[in-house]
Scaffold this active site. Structure first.
Site, PDB file in Angstrom:
ATOM      1  N   GLU A 143       0.813  -1.204   0.000  1.00 37.11           N
ATOM      2  CA  GLU A 143       0.000   0.000   0.000  1.00 37.11           C
ATOM      3  C   GLU A 143       0.847   1.255   0.000  1.00 37.11           C
ATOM      4  O   GLU A 143       2.002   1.256   0.426  1.00 37.11           O
ATOM      5  CB  GLU A 143      -0.971   0.012   1.171  1.00 37.11           C
ATOM      6  N   CYS A 149       3.693   8.369   0.831  1.00 39.38           N
ATOM      7  CA  CYS A 149       4.133   7.425   1.847  1.00 39.38           C
ATOM      8  C   CYS A 149       4.303   6.081   1.139  1.00 39.38           C
ATOM      9  O   CYS A 149       3.331   5.523   0.622  1.00 39.38           O
ATOM     10  CB  CYS A 149       3.068   7.369   2.940  1.00 39.38           C
ATOM     11  N   CYS A 199       5.712  -7.080   7.097  1.00 42.81           N
ATOM     12  CA  CYS A 199       6.927  -6.662   7.804  1.00 42.81           C
ATOM     13  C   CYS A 199       7.305  -7.771   8.776  1.00 42.81           C
ATOM     14  O   CYS A 199       6.446  -8.315   9.462  1.00 42.81           O
ATOM     15  CB  CYS A 199       6.657  -5.363   8.570  1.00 42.81           C
ATOM     16  N   CYS A 240       6.248  -4.834  15.780  1.00 40.64           N
ATOM     17  CA  CYS A 240       5.911  -3.719  16.668  1.00 40.64           C
ATOM     18  C   CYS A 240       4.455  -3.908  17.087  1.00 40.64           C
ATOM     19  O   CYS A 240       3.581  -4.133  16.244  1.00 40.64           O
ATOM     20  CB  CYS A 240       6.109  -2.385  15.963  1.00 40.64           C
ATOM     21  N   CYS A 272       1.409  -1.831  15.530  1.00 48.80           N
ATOM     22  CA  CYS A 272       1.374  -1.589  14.088  1.00 48.80           C
ATOM     23  C   CYS A 272       0.565  -2.659  13.359  1.00 48.80           C
ATOM     24  O   CYS A 272       0.762  -3.861  13.578  1.00 48.80           O
ATOM     25  CB  CYS A 272       2.813  -1.574  13.556  1.00 48.80           C
ATOM     26  N   SER A 282      11.971   5.799  14.487  1.00 46.62           N
ATOM     27  CA  SER A 282      10.750   5.498  15.246  1.00 46.62           C
ATOM     28  C   SER A 282      11.166   5.065  16.641  1.00 46.62           C
ATOM     29  O   SER A 282      11.531   3.915  16.853  1.00 46.62           O
ATOM     30  CB  SER A 282       9.959   4.383  14.541  1.00 46.62           C
ATOM     31  N   CYS A 315      -0.101   2.992   8.667  1.00 50.96           N
ATOM     32  CA  CYS A 315       0.734   1.896   8.195  1.00 50.96           C
ATOM     33  C   CYS A 315       0.042   0.528   8.255  1.00 50.96           C
ATOM     34  O   CYS A 315      -0.302   0.050   9.327  1.00 50.96           O
ATOM     35  CB  CYS A 315       1.975   1.880   9.089  1.00 50.96           C
TER      36      CYS A 315
HETATM   37  N1  SAH Z   1       9.475   0.394   9.732  1.00 47.63           N
HETATM   38  C1  SAH Z   1       9.634   1.798   9.603  1.00 47.63           C
HETATM   39  C2  SAH Z   1       8.709   2.442   8.588  1.00 47.63           C
HETATM   40  C3  SAH Z   1       7.246   2.040   8.646  1.00 47.63           C
HETATM   41  S1  SAH Z   1       6.210   2.664   9.925  1.00 47.63           S
HETATM   42  C4  SAH Z   1       9.502   2.484  10.929  1.00 47.63           C
HETATM   43  O1  SAH Z   1       9.031   1.840  11.867  1.00 47.63           O
HETATM   44  O2  SAH Z   1       9.883   3.640  11.064  1.00 47.63           O
HETATM   45  C5  SAH Z   1       6.177   4.380   9.767  1.00 47.63           C
HETATM   46  C6  SAH Z   1       5.674   5.094  11.014  1.00 47.63           C
HETATM   47  O3  SAH Z   1       4.278   4.876  11.216  1.00 47.63           O
HETATM   48  C7  SAH Z   1       6.380   4.617  12.277  1.00 47.63           C
HETATM   49  O4  SAH Z   1       6.842   5.701  13.025  1.00 47.63           O
HETATM   50  C8  SAH Z   1       5.257   3.866  12.970  1.00 47.63           C
HETATM   51  O5  SAH Z   1       5.473   3.839  14.313  1.00 47.63           O
HETATM   52  C9  SAH Z   1       4.031   4.646  12.575  1.00 47.63           C
HETATM   53  N2  SAH Z   1       2.777   3.911  12.794  1.00 47.63           N
HETATM   54  C10 SAH Z   1       2.570   2.580  12.757  1.00 47.63           C
HETATM   55  N3  SAH Z   1       1.283   2.281  13.070  1.00 47.63           N
HETATM   56  C11 SAH Z   1       0.668   3.455  13.307  1.00 47.63           C
HETATM   57  C12 SAH Z   1      -0.661   3.810  13.688  1.00 47.63           C
HETATM   58  N4  SAH Z   1      -1.595   2.887  13.869  1.00 47.63           N
HETATM   59  N5  SAH Z   1      -0.956   5.122  13.871  1.00 47.63           N
HETATM   60  C13 SAH Z   1      -0.013   6.069  13.670  1.00 47.63           C
HETATM   61  N6  SAH Z   1       1.251   5.799  13.304  1.00 47.63           N
HETATM   62  C14 SAH Z   1       1.599   4.506  13.137  1.00 47.63           C
END
Ligand code: SAH
Length: 361
Positions: A114, A128, A135, A139, A142, A232, A351
């Site tokens: 996406e 984005c 992945c 986390c 996520c 992050s 994400c």
């Molecule tokens: N793996 C990388 C890039 C993908 S996530 C990373 O973690 O940086 C990109 C950003 O989106 C990260 O900062 C992550 O914490 C955030 N993110 C993930 N799920 C989210 C959600 N439900 N609401 C807001 N931000 C979120």
């Protein structure tokens, strides 16, 4: 019952009669990538500069070979017969009331990918992008982390996300904050970064976001285009960070923050710290002070506080007052902090959200 917003906003292209998703591998042709384009040109007895011409058209938003009027008509027809214009098929798209647009693609073998276009009032058009389908890192907050990991995306599969939106309108910023961990697919991500300026996105407007994949940060400290780095972080101490981001057991927060400082020293750009605001988990005044302690004394960072987009995990987003209080503490300690605008909430633009829903449907 009212339809779920994502269902309501979603439009899918017409499906074949058997109801299966349109997939590039069901076409008679092979999915294009730029390397395959090169070999096709060679097979057709074309000079190599023709590949460059096709790329220039794609980078300026062409949606078909037919538009590429400096190519001979016969060649355009040959290419159209042999190669689809993208390695990705659009499976669904959604548009938010705030103008954010999200696309769910499928790779040739049907893996979800996406990407999102965010439109801002000041004219920024920010993409984005995803670097992986799914992945492997888990986390806990996520949506992508809850999906099965697919694989790294190829250079063309990442570029094709950008080209999809470039066909809609000019774009000028990109962040690798879609699905996946870009530092685990760094060769392809850096190759994409090298090409993005030709699509209109300067390296200074391109940000690689990482969970803190140490070897990746160390590598881009010394090589690759002059892009920006976002970390992050989401917690200011090892114990809490390990709880919400298991990757912290592999590369400790302390090592990662040191590596980010080194990147800042060599690259001379501040590092963005991403800090998701999770109600009652990481948003207390004590933790704001702990974060300030971690990031001081040198002002190498800019903190971005991110309102959480609920994704069916155990977490709730912090209320506005907690976010404001957290920010004021950081500011009072001399740390620049902003609260990220939430975009596309009504279309599940966080994400992995759209793909995770589609997988569960
Ligand atoms: N793996 C990388 C890039 C993908 S996530 C990373 O973690 O940086 C990109 C950003 O989106 C990260 O900062 C992550 O914490 C955030 N993110 C993930 N799920 C989210 C959600 N439900 N609401 C807001 N931000 C979120």
């Amino acid at each position: 019952m009212a339809p779920h917003p994502v269902q309501a906003g979603l439009t899918r292209p017409a499906r074949p009669r058997d109801g299966r998703a349109p997939r590039a591998d069901r076409c008679h042709t092979e999915p294009v990538d730029l390397k395959r384009l090169e070999t096709t040109m060679a097979e057709l007895g074309q000079p190599s500069y023709r590949t460059g011409q096709v790329w220039e058209w794609l980078a300026r938003g062409a949606g078909s070979f037919d538009e590429m009027t400096n190519l001979p008509a016969g060649l355009r027809a040959d290419l159209a017969e042999r190669l689809p214009i993208s390695t990705l098929a659009v499976d669904a798209s959604a548009r938010s009331v705030d103008g954010t647009e999200k696309a769910l693609f499928l790779t040739a073998e049907g893996r979800p990918v996406e990407a999102v276009l965010m439109r801002y009032r000041d004219g920024r058009r920010s993409l984005c992008l995803s670097s992986q389908s799914g992945c492997p890192l888990t986390c806990t907050f996520c949506a992508t982390g809850t999906m099965k990991f697919g694989r790294n995306l190829t250079e063309s599969e990442i570029l094709d996300q950008a080209l999809h939106f470039r066909r809609i309108e000019p774009v000028n910023h990109a962040v690798f904050m879609g699905m996946g961990e870009p530092m685990m697919n760094l060769d392809n991500v850096l190759a994409v970064c090298e090409r993005l300026p030709e699509i209109g996105i300067a390296n200074s407007h391109t940000t690689i976001s990482t969970v803190g994949w140490l070897p990746g940060i160390q590598r881009i400290t010394h090589e690759g285009p002059a892009v920006r780095l976002a970390l992050s972080l989401h917690a200011p101490n090892e114990e809490l960070r390990s709880k919400i981001m298991p990757v912290n057991d592999r590369y400790s927060m302390r090592e990662v923050v040191d590596a980010a400082r080194e990147w800042r020293r060599i690259r001379r750009r501040k590092v963005f710290i991403e800090y998701l605001m999770l109600d009652g988990v990481n948003d207390t005044p004590e933790l704001a002070h702990e974060l300030a302690d971690l990031l001081l004394p040198k002002n190498d960072f800019k903190v971005n506080l991110i309102p959480y987009n609920p994704t069916g995990t155990v977490y709730r987003g912090s209320p506005r007052e907690s976010i404001d209080r957290f920010r004021s503490i950081l500011m009072s300690r001399g740390i620049h902090a902003t609260v990220r605008l939430t975009r596309g909430r009504d279309i599940d633009a966080a994400c992995g959200q759209l793909a995770a829903k589609a997988a569960a449907a």
